[in-house]
Write an enzyme that holds these catalytic residues in place. Structure first.
Site, PDB file in Angstrom:
ATOM      1  N   GLU A 123       0.873  -1.174   0.000  1.00 31.70           N
ATOM      2  CA  GLU A 123       0.000   0.000   0.000  1.00 31.70           C
ATOM      3  C   GLU A 123       0.912   1.227   0.000  1.00 31.70           C
ATOM      4  O   GLU A 123       1.266   1.751   1.038  1.00 31.70           O
ATOM      5  CB  GLU A 123      -0.930  -0.001   1.211  1.00 31.70           C
ATOM      6  CG  GLU A 123      -1.999   1.081   1.124  1.00 31.70           C
ATOM      7  CD  GLU A 123      -2.935   1.084   2.312  1.00 31.70           C
ATOM      8  OE1 GLU A 123      -4.012   1.690   2.195  1.00 31.70           O
ATOM      9  OE2 GLU A 123      -2.590   0.510   3.359  1.00 31.70           O
ATOM     10  N   HIS A 135       0.121   7.777   5.388  1.00 34.79           N
ATOM     11  CA  HIS A 135       1.369   7.556   4.673  1.00 34.79           C
ATOM     12  C   HIS A 135       2.205   8.829   4.661  1.00 34.79           C
ATOM     13  O   HIS A 135       1.682   9.912   4.356  1.00 34.79           O
ATOM     14  CB  HIS A 135       1.083   7.090   3.242  1.00 34.79           C
ATOM     15  CG  HIS A 135       0.370   5.777   3.178  1.00 34.79           C
ATOM     16  ND1 HIS A 135       1.019   4.590   2.916  1.00 34.79           N
ATOM     17  CD2 HIS A 135      -0.940   5.457   3.373  1.00 34.79           C
ATOM     18  CE1 HIS A 135       0.140   3.607   2.933  1.00 34.79           C
ATOM     19  NE2 HIS A 135      -1.052   4.111   3.204  1.00 34.79           N
ATOM     20  N   HIS A 189      -6.141   5.728  -2.139  1.00 42.56           N
ATOM     21  CA  HIS A 189      -5.357   6.909  -1.777  1.00 42.56           C
ATOM     22  C   HIS A 189      -5.133   7.751  -3.033  1.00 42.56           C
ATOM     23  O   HIS A 189      -3.997   8.066  -3.404  1.00 42.56           O
ATOM     24  CB  HIS A 189      -4.031   6.503  -1.131  1.00 42.56           C
ATOM     25  CG  HIS A 189      -4.183   5.900   0.223  1.00 42.56           C
ATOM     26  ND1 HIS A 189      -4.279   6.647   1.378  1.00 42.56           N
ATOM     27  CD2 HIS A 189      -4.283   4.599   0.614  1.00 42.56           C
ATOM     28  CE1 HIS A 189      -4.423   5.855   2.411  1.00 42.56           C
ATOM     29  NE2 HIS A 189      -4.435   4.596   1.976  1.00 42.56           N
ATOM     30  N   HIS A 210     -10.243   0.272   0.422  1.00 44.29           N
ATOM     31  CA  HIS A 210     -11.189   0.921   1.358  1.00 44.29           C
ATOM     32  C   HIS A 210     -11.957   2.070   0.685  1.00 44.29           C
ATOM     33  O   HIS A 210     -11.695   3.244   0.893  1.00 44.29           O
ATOM     34  CB  HIS A 210     -10.522   1.371   2.652  1.00 44.29           C
ATOM     35  CG  HIS A 210      -9.182   2.029   2.556  1.00 44.29           C
ATOM     36  ND1 HIS A 210      -8.950   3.175   1.825  1.00 44.29           N
ATOM     37  CD2 HIS A 210      -8.000   1.722   3.137  1.00 44.29           C
ATOM     38  CE1 HIS A 210      -7.695   3.544   1.948  1.00 44.29           C
ATOM     39  NE2 HIS A 210      -7.089   2.670   2.744  1.00 44.29           N
ATOM     40  N   ASN A 213     -12.764   6.013   1.619  1.00 44.29           N
ATOM     41  CA  ASN A 213     -11.767   6.529   2.554  1.00 44.29           C
ATOM     42  C   ASN A 213     -10.476   6.850   1.811  1.00 44.29           C
ATOM     43  O   ASN A 213      -9.980   6.041   1.023  1.00 44.29           O
ATOM     44  CB  ASN A 213     -11.498   5.526   3.682  1.00 44.29           C
ATOM     45  CG  ASN A 213     -12.718   5.295   4.558  1.00 44.29           C
ATOM     46  OD1 ASN A 213     -13.199   4.179   4.682  1.00 44.29           O
ATOM     47  ND2 ASN A 213     -13.239   6.351   5.163  1.00 44.29           N
ATOM     48  N   HIS A 245     -15.021   4.340  10.224  1.00 41.57           N
ATOM     49  CA  HIS A 245     -14.662   4.735   8.863  1.00 41.57           C
ATOM     50  C   HIS A 245     -15.867   5.021   7.974  1.00 41.57           C
ATOM     51  O   HIS A 245     -15.771   5.830   7.046  1.00 41.57           O
ATOM     52  CB  HIS A 245     -13.806   3.649   8.203  1.00 41.57           C
ATOM     53  CG  HIS A 245     -12.376   3.668   8.617  1.00 41.57           C
ATOM     54  ND1 HIS A 245     -11.952   3.187   9.841  1.00 41.57           N
ATOM     55  CD2 HIS A 245     -11.259   4.114   7.983  1.00 41.57           C
ATOM     56  CE1 HIS A 245     -10.636   3.338   9.936  1.00 41.57           C
ATOM     57  NE2 HIS A 245     -10.191   3.897   8.822  1.00 41.57           N
ATOM     58  N   ASP A 267      -7.768  -3.373   7.618  1.00 41.90           N
ATOM     59  CA  ASP A 267      -6.761  -2.303   7.564  1.00 41.90           C
ATOM     60  C   ASP A 267      -6.152  -2.126   8.961  1.00 41.90           C
ATOM     61  O   ASP A 267      -5.817  -1.016   9.374  1.00 41.90           O
ATOM     62  CB  ASP A 267      -7.364  -0.992   7.065  1.00 41.90           C
ATOM     63  CG  ASP A 267      -6.323   0.026   6.624  1.00 41.90           C
ATOM     64  OD1 ASP A 267      -5.153  -0.361   6.452  1.00 41.90           O
ATOM     65  OD2 ASP A 267      -6.671   1.214   6.487  1.00 41.90           O
ATOM     66  N   LEU A 301      -7.261   9.515  10.550  1.00 36.76           N
ATOM     67  CA  LEU A 301      -7.399   8.088  10.825  1.00 36.76           C
ATOM     68  C   LEU A 301      -6.166   7.340  10.318  1.00 36.76           C
ATOM     69  O   LEU A 301      -5.665   7.615   9.223  1.00 36.76           O
ATOM     70  CB  LEU A 301      -8.654   7.533  10.167  1.00 36.76           C
ATOM     71  CG  LEU A 301      -9.992   7.934  10.791  1.00 36.76           C
ATOM     72  CD1 LEU A 301     -11.146   7.459   9.914  1.00 36.76           C
ATOM     73  CD2 LEU A 301     -10.134   7.375  12.195  1.00 36.76           C
ATOM     74  N   GLY A 303      -5.387   3.654   9.788  1.00 34.51           N
ATOM     75  CA  GLY A 303      -5.798   2.265   9.816  1.00 34.51           C
ATOM     76  C   GLY A 303      -6.876   2.060  10.865  1.00 34.51           C
ATOM     77  O   GLY A 303      -7.676   2.956  11.145  1.00 34.51           O
TER      78      GLY A 303
END
Length: 374
Positions: A123, A135, A189, A210, A213, A245, A267, A301, A303
């Site tokens: 990821e 990240h 992402h 996800h 999100n 989430h 996650d 958030l 994970g």
């Protein structure tokens, strides 16, 4: 020849159908027969609900350990989730430098070959800065073909999934390279438009990391990535159903729209199945308060602290029928990865089973025909 074990339950969920007063016969590491009513022998044990072993294809750790921290930590994390019914688990790695990711991949690959893990999921680092989530922005990059090939070569067949942002330069070429090696590519992402996401699907992307999100939100004149992913029958849809989430109405709507393509994931990070406190996710600090993991620096958030059995219970609490919730945690993720012998209670499938009580709490776990919890 090994003797047959017979497990009976008031409800056996295969998960394509529910068998009242059902049973599953196991010999060695395989299921040999599934039925209801009268059985070929007395049951070794009887439970309220029996489901296939859970399959988590997006998991960063648990039990205080992370998959980024070497093989011993990886086994601790695996064991923490195994105790809650996850018998098939993919180890997810977060964004880091290519050099560090190469070291992490090499540490995990033997655990995939030994059967302790089901695969490796990258990821990052090829994600959108605007939707980076947990990240680190300084390590995000465009998918350079040499870097993609180096990581794929290091992992070999242990690499089963990569999440990337398809709008980044070189992303479509990376999708072609990865899918050509049998790796699933997930869109996530991302700040991609609807058309850019459609192009990624056309290039071979088959997963949504996800959904909703950490992605560009949809607009009635620019639907964005989530609509493109959800409407395409070739794409499996991940959801983190932890009560944080996603709103319950979104959970219900996504489950209905995705149908058999809906996949529950955790996650999870190291804090999963642990208490509140300070943790790390890759290179970033995380604070867990009342079971919710957020970045120390900005409160985003980071994970989750979820286990897959709790995701099933939470989905049911949101109004998703139990049969659909179990399918999303077993057969759907297995199908997304192309695994035919896990996620189902059928003759010839691997003997991975989870027994639940009437409140859907885990009572027993069987993996590869061996009792983990009884």
């Amino acid at each position: 020849m090994e003797p047959v074990q017979l497990l009976r339950a008031a409800r056996v969920i295969t998960p394509d159908r529910e068998l009242a007063d059902g049973w599953v016969a196991v010999r060695g590491d395989r299921i040999v027969e599934v039925g209801q009513g009268s059985a070929p022998q007395d049951a070794d044990v009887t439970y309220a609900v029996l489901v296939p072993g859970l399959v988590d294809i997006h998991n960063h750790g648990g039990g205080g350990a992370a998959f980024t921290d070497g093989s011993e930590a990886a086994l601790r994390a695996r064991d923490a989730h195994l105790g809650r019914g996850t018998t098939t688990l993919v180890a997810s790695l977060v964004t880091d430098s290519v050099e560090v990711l190469l070291e992490q991949v090499r540490a995990l690959t033997p655990l995939v070959h030994s059967g302790d893990l089901a695969g490796i999921h990258l990821e990052g680092p090829w994600l959108a800065p605007r939707w980076r989530g947990a990240h680190p922005s300084g390590l995000l990059a465009d998918p350079d073909a040499a870097d993609v090939a180096a990581l794929a070569d290091a992992a070999g067949d242990a690499l089963v999934m990569v999440t990337l942002a398809p709008e980044r330069p070189g992303a479509l070429e990376a999708i072609g390279l990865l899918t050509g090696r049998g790796v699933r590519v997930a869109v996530g992402h991302t700040d991609a438009t609807y058309d850019q996401t459609r192009a990624a699907i056309g290039a071979g992307a088959s997963m949504a990391t996800h959904l909703y999100n950490a992605a560009r939100p949809h607009h009635h004149r620019e639907p964005g990535p989530s609509v493109a992913l959800l409407e395409d029958p070739r794409v499996f849809i991940e959801s983190i159903v932890d009560g944080v989430h996603l709103h319950p109405a979104v959970v219900r709507a996504t489950a209905e729209a995705a149908g058999r393509r809906w996949v529950l994931v955790t996650d999870a990070m190291a804090a999963a199945l642990m208490g509140d406190g300070s943790y790390e996710l890759g290179t970033v600090g995380v604070e867990v308060v009342q079971g919710v993991a957020r970045l120390s620096e900005d409160g985003a958030l980071a994970g989750s602290t979820l286990s897959l059995d709790r995701a099933v219970r939470t989905a049911v609490g949101c109004g998703v029928p139990l049969l659909e919730a179990v399918h999303a945690a077993t057969a759907a993720p297995a199908a997304a990865m192309g695994w035919g012998d896990v996620g189902r209670l059928e003759p010839g499938c691997r003997a991975d089973l989870v027994a639940l009580d009437d409140d859907l709490g885990v009572r027993a776990v069987v993996r590869h025909g061996r009792w983990v919890i009884r």
